[in-house]
Scaffold this motif. Structure first.
Motif, PDB file in Angstrom:
ATOM      1  N   ASP A 195      53.225  42.567  35.856  1.00  0.00           N
ATOM      2  CA  ASP A 195      53.629  43.838  35.231  1.00  0.00           C
ATOM      3  C   ASP A 195      52.541  44.912  35.354  1.00  0.00           C
ATOM      4  O   ASP A 195      52.833  46.075  35.576  1.00  0.00           O
ATOM      5  N   CYS A 196      51.296  44.512  35.182  1.00  0.00           N
ATOM      6  CA  CYS A 196      50.216  45.521  35.195  1.00  0.00           C
ATOM      7  C   CYS A 196      49.836  45.919  36.618  1.00  0.00           C
ATOM      8  O   CYS A 196      49.247  46.968  36.830  1.00  0.00           O
ATOM      9  N   ARG A 197      50.142  45.063  37.586  1.00  0.00           N
ATOM     10  CA  ARG A 197      49.801  45.329  38.992  1.00  0.00           C
ATOM     11  C   ARG A 197      48.337  45.785  39.125  1.00  0.00           C
ATOM     12  O   ARG A 197      48.038  46.894  39.590  1.00  0.00           O
ATOM     13  N   PHE A 198      47.432  44.871  38.698  1.00  0.00           N
ATOM     14  CA  PHE A 198      46.007  45.201  38.790  1.00  0.00           C
ATOM     15  C   PHE A 198      45.626  45.460  40.242  1.00  0.00           C
ATOM     16  O   PHE A 198      46.182  44.870  41.168  1.00  0.00           O
ATOM     17  N   LYS A 199      44.659  46.355  40.412  1.00  0.00           N
ATOM     18  CA  LYS A 199      44.148  46.649  41.754  1.00  0.00           C
ATOM     19  C   LYS A 199      43.475  45.411  42.325  1.00  0.00           C
ATOM     20  O   LYS A 199      43.508  45.137  43.514  1.00  0.00           O
ATOM     21  N   ASN A 200      42.836  44.680  41.410  1.00  0.00           N
ATOM     22  CA  ASN A 200      42.090  43.494  41.804  1.00  0.00           C
ATOM     23  C   ASN A 200      41.876  42.673  40.530  1.00  0.00           C
ATOM     24  O   ASN A 200      41.837  43.241  39.447  1.00  0.00           O
ATOM     25  N   SER A 201      41.761  41.354  40.672  1.00  0.00           N
ATOM     26  CA  SER A 201      41.422  40.534  39.494  1.00  0.00           C
ATOM     27  C   SER A 201      40.396  39.496  39.892  1.00  0.00           C
ATOM     28  O   SER A 201      40.491  38.905  40.965  1.00  0.00           O
ATOM     29  N   PHE A 202      39.439  39.269  39.004  1.00  0.00           N
ATOM     30  CA  PHE A 202      38.502  38.159  39.174  1.00  0.00           C
ATOM     31  C   PHE A 202      39.028  37.030  38.309  1.00  0.00           C
ATOM     32  O   PHE A 202      39.164  37.195  37.089  1.00  0.00           O
ATOM     33  N   ILE A 203      39.376  35.915  38.955  1.00  0.00           N
ATOM     34  CA  ILE A 203      40.049  34.835  38.218  1.00  0.00           C
ATOM     35  C   ILE A 203      39.105  33.637  38.123  1.00  0.00           C
ATOM     36  O   ILE A 203      38.540  33.205  39.131  1.00  0.00           O
ATOM     37  N   PHE A 204      38.927  33.127  36.906  1.00  0.00           N
ATOM     38  CA  PHE A 204      37.977  32.038  36.686  1.00  0.00           C
ATOM     39  C   PHE A 204      38.653  30.857  36.011  1.00  0.00           C
ATOM     40  O   PHE A 204      39.502  31.044  35.134  1.00  0.00           O
ATOM     41  N   LYS A 205      38.223  29.650  36.402  1.00  0.00           N
ATOM     42  CA  LYS A 205      38.649  28.446  35.664  1.00  0.00           C
ATOM     43  C   LYS A 205      37.735  28.337  34.450  1.00  0.00           C
ATOM     44  O   LYS A 205      36.515  28.505  34.580  1.00  0.00           O
ATOM     45  N   TYR A 206      38.314  28.037  33.289  1.00  0.00           N
ATOM     46  CA  TYR A 206      37.491  27.941  32.087  1.00  0.00           C
ATOM     47  C   TYR A 206      36.407  26.875  32.263  1.00  0.00           C
ATOM     48  O   TYR A 206      36.663  25.774  32.749  1.00  0.00           O
ATOM     49  N   SER A 207      35.193  27.221  31.855  1.00  0.00           N
ATOM     50  CA  SER A 207      34.054  26.305  31.952  1.00  0.00           C
ATOM     51  C   SER A 207      33.399  26.236  30.568  1.00  0.00           C
ATOM     52  O   SER A 207      33.019  27.271  30.010  1.00  0.00           O
ATOM     53  N   VAL A 208      33.312  25.038  30.000  1.00  0.00           N
ATOM     54  CA  VAL A 208      32.743  24.912  28.637  1.00  0.00           C
ATOM     55  C   VAL A 208      31.282  25.317  28.650  1.00  0.00           C
ATOM     56  O   VAL A 208      30.524  24.874  29.510  1.00  0.00           O
ATOM     57  N   ARG A 209      30.888  26.108  27.693  1.00  0.00           N
ATOM     58  CA  ARG A 209      29.488  26.507  27.550  1.00  0.00           C
ATOM     59  C   ARG A 209      28.940  25.957  26.243  1.00  0.00           C
ATOM     60  O   ARG A 209      29.435  26.314  25.162  1.00  0.00           O
ATOM     61  N   GLU A 210      27.947  25.132  26.358  1.00  0.00           N
ATOM     62  CA  GLU A 210      27.388  24.462  25.187  1.00  0.00           C
ATOM     63  C   GLU A 210      26.937  25.477  24.130  1.00  0.00           C
ATOM     64  O   GLU A 210      26.308  26.482  24.460  1.00  0.00           O
ATOM     65  N   GLY A 211      27.294  25.212  22.890  1.00  0.00           N
ATOM     66  CA  GLY A 211      26.834  26.068  21.796  1.00  0.00           C
ATOM     67  C   GLY A 211      27.781  27.216  21.479  1.00  0.00           C
ATOM     68  O   GLY A 211      27.606  27.905  20.470  1.00  0.00           O
ATOM     69  N   THR A 212      28.794  27.455  22.334  1.00  0.00           N
ATOM     70  CA  THR A 212      29.735  28.537  22.027  1.00  0.00           C
ATOM     71  C   THR A 212      30.744  28.051  20.986  1.00  0.00           C
ATOM     72  O   THR A 212      30.886  26.840  20.755  1.00  0.00           O
ATOM     73  N   LYS A 213      31.450  29.003  20.373  1.00  0.00           N
ATOM     74  CA  LYS A 213      32.448  28.648  19.353  1.00  0.00           C
ATOM     75  C   LYS A 213      33.553  27.778  19.941  1.00  0.00           C
ATOM     76  O   LYS A 213      34.027  26.840  19.308  1.00  0.00           O
ATOM     77  N   ALA A 214      33.965  28.087  21.178  1.00  0.00           N
ATOM     78  CA  ALA A 214      35.038  27.292  21.796  1.00  0.00           C
ATOM     79  C   ALA A 214      34.588  25.844  21.969  1.00  0.00           C
ATOM     80  O   ALA A 214      35.366  24.908  21.763  1.00  0.00           O
ATOM     81  N   ASP A 215      33.330  25.663  22.319  1.00  0.00           N
ATOM     82  CA  ASP A 215      32.779  24.311  22.484  1.00  0.00           C
ATOM     83  C   ASP A 215      32.821  23.567  21.143  1.00  0.00           C
ATOM     84  O   ASP A 215      33.124  22.376  21.090  1.00  0.00           O
TER      85      ASP A 215
END
Ligand code: SAM
Ligand code: SF4
Length: 436
Positions: free
Chosen positions: A337-357
């Motif tokens: 829908d947004c038709r971005f000009k470009n996107s940087f796409i990343f696979k989630y990578s756990v980072r020690e000490g972050t809230k998600a971790d």
């Protein structure tokens, strides 16, 4: 003259830091060289945003083990985000490293290198962690490294990054940046404008303002608060400067005032990098991004209404903790829908000490992350290609930045095809120029 080799990975902030480190060390009698084998001092400016980036540094360091054994006087240093993140762990995993210097301590590098050379042993300088002192102590321990640049020492004379802020206070749950780069601290408008003026006087045509959330810029100056839009109006008046860009934007801070400035100021490029991260409100909530997918879409509508010729690009994370197929499909819908000009796409990578971790399980299997990444990339590429078709037959002003990495490698091997005639091609190798 001593010889310096520097390897840089990561974001634009690291590219700027490396430029400034090189300039600083050149003023201390260093000259840059192309290969680690030729250097007296070898520095790795590192990134911690994903685990892969860190592992790559350790594997590159591993290749230097033998070189160091054969030449014990060579100084090997790890600087930047991984230095701050891993600290003593760097010495444990790569015991032949002499220096570990965080991004808030780069001003100390010349002195630290000298200490190693004088036989004072390993040196480590890092900033305080987010819980290691009171706010003022922590703020002071992360110093913005923005020495005045020598125009003759700049890698690309026509373009420059200028920092507006260091650090970040958004604390997205997946992200390590707020702990390694510290609290958000804005530089004063006077410093930013003086640096821009100085660069423009020395032939710089394009300035890109840099901040983790550049559009959150605010600087309290007595009674008044200066914001990014105010900076843009003032920079627009600087003679010689032709283009102004700014990255990275935080969706919630995309104000109408800022959009009006982009629309009204001819030097400001209508290119906006505004990472969405996900198209699912539930995922965005787990990421603690502070907006819903609907609010992101409304922001896109405002951008398209106010600046019809704008180009919006995005960052997206796939496979964040608990991301279901349905939630991922909402990201696919958002990209479509947004038709971005470009996107940087990343696979989630756990980072020690972050809230998600601490709060969630990294439960999306790697093959699912990879499949989602590839699918989304294919969709984005298709959209970008369709968009690019619209440029066929149009004449535009472009700023030639130089050869791509692949072409540069070919050029070094002498196999690059000369597409532009030798006169123009030779300009390619010595820098960049404006062409139509
Ligand atoms: N400050 C910027 C922002 O908020 O958009 C960018 C910061 S980060 C250096 C660049 C991108 O890396 C983010 O936008 C995000 O998409 C991605 N990223 C950050 N942490 C990540 C993680 N743990 N796993 C995968 N991608 C991550
Ligand atoms: Fe990381 Fe979020 Fe800050 Fe960007 S805004 S640097 S993703 S915490």
């Amino acid at each position: 003259m001593k010889r310096l080799y520097i390897d840089t990975v990561g974001c634009q902030m690291n590219v700027l830091d490396s430029e400034l480190v090189v300039a600083d060390l050149r003023s201390h009698d260093f000259e840059p060289v192309d290969r680690p084998g030729q250097a007296d001092v070898i520095l790795f400016n590192t990134c911690s945003v994903r685990q892969h980036a860190e592992e790559k540094v350790y594997s590159n360091l591993g290749r230097l083990r033998q070189l160091k054994q054969e030449n014990p006087d060579k100084v090997i240093g790890v600087i930047g985000c991984m230095a701050q993140n891993h600290q003593q762990r760097v010495f444990k995993r790569a015991p032949f490293v002499d220096l570990v210097v965080g991004p808030g301590q780069l001003h100390q590098l010349p002195e630290l290198i000298e200490k190693v050379e004088r036989g004072k042993g390993r040196q480590i300088e890092v900033s305080l962690g987010r819980k290691d002192g009171n706010r003022l102590q922590i703020l002071r321990s992360h110093e913005s490294f923005d020495p005045l640049r020598d125009p003759q020492m700049r890698p690309t004379p026509f373009q420059a990054y200028v920092r507006t802020q260091i650090g970040c206070d958004k604390f997205c749950t997946y992200c390590i940046v707020p702990s390694v780069r510290g609290p958000e601290q804005a530089r004063s408008p006077e410093e930013i404008l003086a640096e821009t003026q100085h660069l423009a006087e020395h032939g710089c045509l394009e300035i890109t303002l840099l901040g983790q959330t550049v559009n959150s810029y605010r600087y309290k100056d007595g009674e008044k608060t200066v914001r990014l839009a105010d900076l843009l109006y003032q920079m627009h008046d600087i003679d010689g400067l032709q283009r102004i860009k700014f990255v990275t934007n935080f969706p919630k801070d995309m104000t109408d005032e800022l959009l009006s400035a982009v629309r009204d100021l001819s030097k400001v490029s209508p290119y906006l990098h505004v990472p969405a991260q996900s198209g699912s409100t539930d995922v965005l909530k787990r990421m603690k991004r502070g907006y819903t997918a609907e609010e992101y879409r409304e922001m896109m509508d405002r951008i398209n209404e106010q600046i019809p010729n704008s180009a919006v690009s995005s960052d997206l994370i796939v496979g964040f903790c608990g991301e279901t197929e349905g939630e991922y499909q909402k990201t696919v819908d958002l990209v479509r829908d947004c038709r971005f000009k470009n996107s940087f796409i990343f696979k989630y990578s756990v980072r020690e000490g972050t809230k998600a971790d601490q709060l969630f399980e990294d439960d999306v299997p790697d093959d699912v992350k990879r499949r989602r990444n590839n699918e989304l990339l294919a969709l984005q590429n298709q959209i970008s290609e369709e968009d690019n078709q619209a440029f066929i037959g149009r004449s535009l002003d472009v700023l030639v930045e130089g050869l791509s990495k692949a072409a540069l490698d070919q050029a070094r091997k002498g196999t690059v095809p000369i597409l532009f005639g030798t006169k123009f091609a030779s300009r390619f190798f010595s820098g960049i120029g404006l062409a139509s």
